[in-house]
Design a protein around this motif. Sequence first.
Motif, PDB file in Angstrom:
ATOM      1  N   SER A 105      77.044 -47.763 -17.155  1.00 52.25           N
ATOM      2  CA  SER A 105      77.800 -46.866 -18.031  1.00 52.25           C
ATOM      3  C   SER A 105      76.869 -45.889 -18.728  1.00 52.25           C
ATOM      4  CB  SER A 105      78.584 -47.684 -19.061  1.00 52.25           C
ATOM      5  OG  SER A 105      77.705 -48.492 -19.832  1.00 52.25           O
ATOM      6  N   ALA A 106      75.626 -46.339 -19.015  1.00 52.84           N
ATOM      7  CA  ALA A 106      74.655 -45.433 -19.643  1.00 52.84           C
ATOM      8  C   ALA A 106      74.307 -44.288 -18.706  1.00 52.84           C
ATOM      9  CB  ALA A 106      73.397 -46.202 -20.023  1.00 52.84           C
ATOM     10  N   ASP A 107      74.195 -44.577 -17.404  1.00 48.11           N
ATOM     11  CA  ASP A 107      73.911 -43.530 -16.425  1.00 48.11           C
ATOM     12  C   ASP A 107      75.059 -42.532 -16.361  1.00 48.11           C
ATOM     13  OD1 ASP A 107      71.524 -44.723 -15.851  1.00 48.11           O
ATOM     14  OD2 ASP A 107      72.234 -45.733 -14.041  1.00 48.11           O
ATOM     15  N   HIS A 108      76.285 -43.023 -16.397  1.00 47.91           N
ATOM     16  CA  HIS A 108      77.438 -42.130 -16.368  1.00 47.91           C
ATOM     17  C   HIS A 108      77.486 -41.259 -17.619  1.00 47.91           C
ATOM     18  CE1 HIS A 108      79.473 -43.466 -12.706  1.00 47.91           C
ATOM     19  NE2 HIS A 108      79.080 -44.694 -13.007  1.00 47.91           N
ATOM     20  N   ARG A 109      77.148 -41.844 -18.758  1.00 48.85           N
ATOM     21  CA  ARG A 109      77.135 -41.056 -19.995  1.00 48.85           C
ATOM     22  C   ARG A 109      76.052 -39.983 -19.928  1.00 48.85           C
ATOM     23  NH1 ARG A 109      77.846 -46.140 -22.364  1.00 48.85           N
ATOM     24  NH2 ARG A 109      75.624 -46.251 -22.936  1.00 48.85           N
ATOM     25  N   ARG A 110      74.890 -40.364 -19.373  1.00 43.27           N
ATOM     26  CA  ARG A 110      73.797 -39.401 -19.230  1.00 43.27           C
ATOM     27  C   ARG A 110      74.255 -38.191 -18.412  1.00 43.27           C
ATOM     28  NH1 ARG A 110      68.132 -39.629 -19.154  1.00 43.27           N
ATOM     29  NH2 ARG A 110      68.271 -41.788 -19.815  1.00 43.27           N
ATOM     30  N   LEU A 111      74.894 -38.453 -17.283  1.00 44.96           N
ATOM     31  CA  LEU A 111      75.365 -37.365 -16.437  1.00 44.96           C
ATOM     32  C   LEU A 111      76.449 -36.556 -17.135  1.00 44.96           C
ATOM     33  CD1 LEU A 111      75.154 -35.954 -13.719  1.00 44.96           C
ATOM     34  CD2 LEU A 111      76.839 -37.580 -12.822  1.00 44.96           C
ATOM     35  N   ALA A 112      77.355 -37.212 -17.829  1.00 42.88           N
ATOM     36  CA  ALA A 112      78.421 -36.509 -18.544  1.00 42.88           C
ATOM     37  C   ALA A 112      77.844 -35.602 -19.629  1.00 42.88           C
ATOM     38  CB  ALA A 112      79.396 -37.509 -19.148  1.00 42.88           C
ATOM     39  N   ASP A 113      76.808 -36.087 -20.313  1.00 41.59           N
ATOM     40  CA  ASP A 113      76.163 -35.267 -21.348  1.00 41.59           C
ATOM     41  C   ASP A 113      75.534 -34.017 -20.733  1.00 41.59           C
ATOM     42  OD1 ASP A 113      76.891 -37.067 -23.274  1.00 41.59           O
ATOM     43  OD2 ASP A 113      74.925 -38.053 -23.386  1.00 41.59           O
ATOM     44  N   LEU A 114      74.887 -34.179 -19.590  1.00 39.56           N
ATOM     45  CA  LEU A 114      74.275 -33.038 -18.921  1.00 39.56           C
ATOM     46  C   LEU A 114      75.330 -32.038 -18.473  1.00 39.56           C
ATOM     47  CD1 LEU A 114      71.594 -34.854 -16.730  1.00 39.56           C
ATOM     48  CD2 LEU A 114      71.189 -33.494 -18.791  1.00 39.56           C
ATOM     49  N   GLN A 115      76.434 -32.520 -17.968  1.00 40.15           N
ATOM     50  CA  GLN A 115      77.510 -31.622 -17.533  1.00 40.15           C
ATOM     51  C   GLN A 115      78.116 -30.880 -18.718  1.00 40.15           C
ATOM     52  OE1 GLN A 115      79.715 -34.688 -15.508  1.00 40.15           O
ATOM     53  NE2 GLN A 115      78.997 -34.027 -13.487  1.00 40.15           N
ATOM     54  N   ARG A 116      78.215 -31.548 -19.858  1.00 39.31           N
ATOM     55  CA  ARG A 116      78.725 -30.878 -21.056  1.00 39.31           C
ATOM     56  C   ARG A 116      77.753 -29.792 -21.512  1.00 39.31           C
ATOM     57  NH1 ARG A 116      79.093 -34.970 -23.927  1.00 39.31           N
ATOM     58  NH2 ARG A 116      77.148 -34.735 -25.091  1.00 39.31           N
ATOM     59  N   ASP A 117      76.454 -30.094 -21.475  1.00 37.96           N
ATOM     60  CA  ASP A 117      75.449 -29.083 -21.843  1.00 37.96           C
ATOM     61  C   ASP A 117      75.540 -27.869 -20.912  1.00 37.96           C
ATOM     62  OD1 ASP A 117      74.560 -30.787 -23.807  1.00 37.96           O
ATOM     63  OD2 ASP A 117      72.819 -31.500 -22.671  1.00 37.96           O
ATOM     64  N   HIS A 118      75.759 -28.126 -19.632  1.00 41.48           N
ATOM     65  CA  HIS A 118      75.861 -27.031 -18.671  1.00 41.48           C
ATOM     66  C   HIS A 118      77.062 -26.143 -18.981  1.00 41.48           C
ATOM     67  CE1 HIS A 118      77.439 -25.274 -14.874  1.00 41.48           C
ATOM     68  NE2 HIS A 118      76.186 -24.880 -14.781  1.00 41.48           N
ATOM     69  N   ARG A 119      78.200 -26.730 -19.262  1.00 39.69           N
ATOM     70  CA  ARG A 119      79.401 -25.928 -19.562  1.00 39.69           C
ATOM     71  C   ARG A 119      79.189 -25.091 -20.819  1.00 39.69           C
ATOM     72  NH1 ARG A 119      81.868 -30.800 -17.846  1.00 39.69           N
ATOM     73  NH2 ARG A 119      82.078 -31.505 -20.001  1.00 39.69           N
ATOM     74  N   SER A 120      78.552 -25.671 -21.809  1.00 39.30           N
ATOM     75  CA  SER A 120      78.297 -24.936 -23.049  1.00 39.30           C
ATOM     76  C   SER A 120      77.357 -23.754 -22.805  1.00 39.30           C
ATOM     77  CB  SER A 120      77.696 -25.883 -24.089  1.00 39.30           C
ATOM     78  OG  SER A 120      77.346 -25.183 -25.265  1.00 39.30           O
ATOM     79  N   ALA A 121      76.292 -23.995 -22.057  1.00 39.15           N
ATOM     80  CA  ALA A 121      75.344 -22.925 -21.759  1.00 39.15           C
ATOM     81  C   ALA A 121      75.989 -21.837 -20.923  1.00 39.15           C
ATOM     82  CB  ALA A 121      74.127 -23.494 -21.033  1.00 39.15           C
ATOM     83  N   GLU A 122      76.836 -22.222 -19.989  1.00 37.41           N
ATOM     84  CA  GLU A 122      77.495 -21.230 -19.136  1.00 37.41           C
ATOM     85  C   GLU A 122      78.423 -20.339 -19.956  1.00 37.41           C
ATOM     86  OE1 GLU A 122      80.828 -20.733 -17.941  1.00 37.41           O
ATOM     87  OE2 GLU A 122      80.009 -19.072 -16.774  1.00 37.41           O
ATOM     88  N   ARG A 123      79.147 -20.907 -20.904  1.00 39.16           N
ATOM     89  CA  ARG A 123      80.035 -20.090 -21.753  1.00 39.16           C
ATOM     90  C   ARG A 123      79.221 -19.091 -22.571  1.00 39.16           C
ATOM     91  NH1 ARG A 123      82.785 -25.137 -22.282  1.00 39.16           N
ATOM     92  NH2 ARG A 123      81.654 -25.588 -24.227  1.00 39.16           N
ATOM     93  N   TRP A 124      78.070 -19.525 -23.063  1.00 38.08           N
ATOM     94  CA  TRP A 124      77.199 -18.640 -23.840  1.00 38.08           C
ATOM     95  C   TRP A 124      76.702 -17.475 -22.985  1.00 38.08           C
ATOM     96  CZ3 TRP A 124      75.701 -16.967 -28.352  1.00 38.08           C
ATOM     97  CH2 TRP A 124      74.466 -16.339 -28.497  1.00 38.08           C
ATOM     98  N   VAL A 125      76.264 -17.759 -21.788  1.00 37.20           N
ATOM     99  CA  VAL A 125      75.766 -16.721 -20.893  1.00 37.20           C
ATOM    100  C   VAL A 125      76.878 -15.744 -20.518  1.00 37.20           C
ATOM    101  CG1 VAL A 125      75.040 -16.356 -18.489  1.00 37.20           C
ATOM    102  CG2 VAL A 125      73.750 -17.882 -19.962  1.00 37.20           C
TER     103      VAL A 125
END
Length: 286
Positions: A105-125
């Motif tokens: 579950s920690a691995d899944h959370r890690r990946l989910a956190d990275l995907q959330r960071d990506h969406r946030s950065a993409e909206r900013w760009v």
Amino acid sequence: MGEGAGRPVDAGDAVVRALEAVAAELDATLGPALLDQPDGVHRHRKAVRRLRSTLSAYRPFFDDEAVRHLHRVYRDWGRELGEVRDAEVRIAVTRRFLDVDEGSSADHRRLADLQRDHRSAERWVARRGTSLVAVRRRSDLADFLAAPPRTEKARRPAARSVRRRLVKEGERVLRRAETAAAEPASLPALHELRKAARRLRYATEAVTRPPVGLFGAKAPALADSAERIHDLLGDHRDAIAFAESYASVDRPADSPAVRARAVAAARLSALPRAVEELRDALARFR
């Protein structure tokens, strides 16, 4: 467009033609980047780096302040794009070293956190890419190309002057390689070598590909060897970054962090040969 058709009339004309081609690439890749289409940010960021590398390598042919300004505003844009691209790479590297289907579950959370960071950065760009700052940035490049602020060095013969600049760039890479070899554990030294290799690659490609087409068959080997160094060090950096981020949960001997460090070590062990290939390519190119 540069002055007339056929071969460049002088060094400045050669570089202006190259910059015009990069500007067209910037325009073609902007939309896909802002819409977050597959590989869109990566392709646009590469175009930004091509522009900055070409400006840096051939700086003596143009007014220094004008070059500095363009380099600075596109550096800032490149850094913003880098937030998205770095998130994409972290996701890809995480998927490479983690079995997310079988992971904890920690691995899944890690990946989910990275995907959330990506969406946030993409909206900013997406916002920044349509801002007034973006309009001014592209307008500044258009003004530069419409009336290039050429120096006397730009009036020298194209092949001889451009070759001299590329040799200097190649020697710069070799100096960075010597520094990195003396400090094999220094990530900053490896980073400087990677940047120098990238600049050499893009500066070479800018004048050897259409619409410039200087030098014939020997120059591509110079770009290819520089790209090899850049790619090895990019893989090394990504693997080390993953291993360090995963260190807090790194326990088994066959853990993802251990595998990542093994990949990083393999890439680093291939670096001396890549540097020698560049040295040979530069000797043939001179």
